[in-house]
Scaffold this motif. Structure first.
Motif, mmCIF file in Angstrom:
data_model
loop_
_atom_site.group_PDB
_atom_site.id
_atom_site.type_symbol
_atom_site.label_atom_id
_atom_site.label_comp_id
_atom_site.label_asym_id
_atom_site.label_seq_id
_atom_site.Cartn_x
_atom_site.Cartn_y
_atom_site.Cartn_z
ATOM 1 N N TRP A 122 -11.334 -74.216 -37.971
ATOM 2 C CA TRP A 122 -9.873 -74.337 -37.974
ATOM 3 C C TRP A 122 -9.435 -74.696 -39.378
ATOM 4 C CZ3 TRP A 122 -5.447 -73.265 -35.698
ATOM 5 C CH2 TRP A 122 -4.301 -73.963 -36.102
ATOM 6 N N PHE B 112 -6.749 -68.203 -29.325
ATOM 7 C CA PHE B 112 -5.606 -69.096 -29.139
ATOM 8 C C PHE B 112 -5.000 -68.811 -27.779
ATOM 9 C CE2 PHE B 112 -1.046 -69.989 -29.296
ATOM 10 C CZ PHE B 112 -1.091 -71.339 -29.598
ATOM 11 N N PHE C 166 -6.896 -73.943 -28.689
ATOM 12 C CA PHE C 166 -7.610 -73.070 -29.625
ATOM 13 C C PHE C 166 -9.083 -73.243 -29.301
ATOM 14 C CE2 PHE C 166 -9.685 -72.114 -33.697
ATOM 15 C CZ PHE C 166 -9.088 -70.900 -34.019
#
Length: 468
Positions: free
Chosen positions: A33, A109, A73
């Motif tokens: 991320w 996502f 996510f």
């Protein structure tokens, strides 16, 4: 490392992210991320607050289908899975499905309201996910049967051979009556001119007055379910400009115009809702011909100072629209209504002629608000008023008189200094006013919104007010 890539799916908002995984003899490295890179490829800035890991010892572990009330996510630290998703939200895409095999180079996502599930294809699979709300004990959310015949997910390992929790073996089948509604819209200050217009114009919006929710009351704020809202519009304000100069007025103005917006900004940061806050040209001293969004704040009186403090606080919210406006006219008591009544009653008033600005009709302010929200315009500060040339209060009054079959000459121009002297002679408090209130509208125009001319808005407003 290079940017990841993004792929859309049949489920609106559900996207697949192909990560840049670097492999060598030791193993691999990836940026699982990286906010700036994720935003650059089009992922929403969903604001994760918690990271969870679900470790699965054996191949065949199957979890879901869970529709948790937050965005997720999801990715893998080790192993491989078959992921499956079902849209459980109200709308045309209800029941839509998507599935794919994932290894550690893939992430997905998952927007709120989409059911999430997976089946491990290898032993020792570590499934990780970021969420944008903290888990809360006792939270309930819809689930869907893994074997639901309507969605017919093609599980690689038959469910009869899979490892499934007792709870997940008793989930219900797909039912449109349980479709998840979108998060709500909350309008604070619903009893005022702007608040009424917002509630009337925004489908499904919940309007509350200060009696129903006082944002300066810590207990009331703590008890309110802020996580249920996607947008909060703060149309509540202390607007008694002159009374704000009194000791009690000062405290009330700062509570409503500064403390409450600061609380809302903090709540927006915590719960992820978009905060729309309405401010005033009074935050400027009125020396500029037209005020731009980046002009330094220079408030003159107590009311103005409290509004400026609120502006500073609101700007700290990650998702905010700060709409500065001027000379608001809507349903209820206001300057235009007063002039219309005086014209009808045969009165010839004296009106200040050295304060210049533009009227803002509430329907125009609502239209601008909806445009910013629906177009996904960049968050930040926007100046909003009706368009056309700037006018003085006296010129506005004269326009009202002419449209009420009275002569413009029946309105006598006076200066702000003369008006203030009259108030002070009666021992009434009087706040300093900015003499130039016109705001530059270039930024809102650049966002695709064209303001209506103020005189056209005035014409329509007066006609509407004459209807029975």
């Amino acid at each position: 490392m290079s940017l990841p890539s993004l792929e859309t799916t049949p489920i609106p908002g559900l996207v697949v992210v192909r990560l840049d995984r670097r492999d060598d003899a030791r193993g691999f490295f990836k940026e699982n991320w990286q906010r700036e890179k994720m935003l650059a490829i089009g992922l929403p800035d969903f604001g994760p607050v918690q990271n969870n890991v679900s470790f699965n010892a054996d191949r065949g572990v199957t979890r879901g289908i869970h529709t948790e009330p937050w965005d997720k996510f999801v990715s893998l630290a080790t192993g491989r899975i078959f992921g499956a998703w079902v849209d459980m939200r109200e709308g045309d895409s209800f029941g839509a499905t998507f599935s794919l095999e994932m290894d550690t180079s893939v992430a997905v996502f998952v927007p709120r309201g989409v059911g999430n599930s997976y089946q491990t294809l290898e032993d020792a699979t570590a499934y990780t996910y970021l969420v944008n709300e903290h888990w809360r004990p006792g939270i309930a959310y819809p689930a869907l049967a893994l074997e639901d015949p309507t969605v017919a997910i093609p599980w690689p390992i038959p469910l009869t051979e899979a490892i499934i929790s007792d709870k997940d073996q008793h989930n219900p089948e797909l039912d449109p009556t349980t479709a998840i509604a979108p998060k709500r819209t909350l309008v604070l200050g619903a009893g005022g001119q702007l608040g009424k217009a917002l509630v009337a114009s925004l489908p499904g919006a919940q309007g509350v007055t200060r009696a129903e929710l006082d944002v300066t009351d810590a207990e009331a704020v703590a008890a309110w379910p802020w996580h249920q809202y996607a947008v909060v519009l703060n149309a509540a304000a202390y607007t008694a400009v002159d009374t704000a100069e009194t000791p009690d007025g000062r405290r009330d103005a700062w509570a409503a115009n500064a403390t409450a917006p600061a609380t809302l900004a903090r709540l927006s940061s915590r719960h992820g809702f978009t905060l729309v806050h309405y401010s005033s040209e009074y935050v400027f001293d009125g020396t500029a011909e037209e005020h731009t969004e980046d002009e330094p704040l220079s408030p003159l009186g107590v009311y103005a100072q409290s509004k400026a403090a609120g502006d500073i606080a609101v700007a700290t919210a990650p998702r905010h629209y700060l709409l500065r406006t001027s000379w608001v006219i809507g349903e209820g008591n206001n300057f235009v209504r007063t002039m219309q009544r005086l014209a009808s009653n045969g009165v010839s008033p004296s009106v200040v002629s050295d304060q210049v600005g533009r009227l803002t009709f509430t329907d125009e302010l609502v239209r601008a608000t909806r445009h910013l929200l629906e177009s996904g315009a960049a968050h930040g500060t926007y100046h909003v008023s009706n368009g056309g040339p700037a006018m003085s209060w006296a010129e506005v009054a004269q326009a009202v008189f002419e449209r009420s079959d009275r002569s413009a000459d029946d309105v006598a121009p006076i200066t702000t200094e003369e008006y203030a002297a009259g108030a002070l002679a009666q021992d009434k408090p009087f706040a300093p006013r900015p003499l130039r209130s016109a705001m530059a509208l270039d930024k809102i125009r650049a966002a695709g919104f064209e303001p209506e001319d103020a005189l056209a808005g005035l014409e329509r407003y007066l006609v509407a007010s004459e209807r029975p």
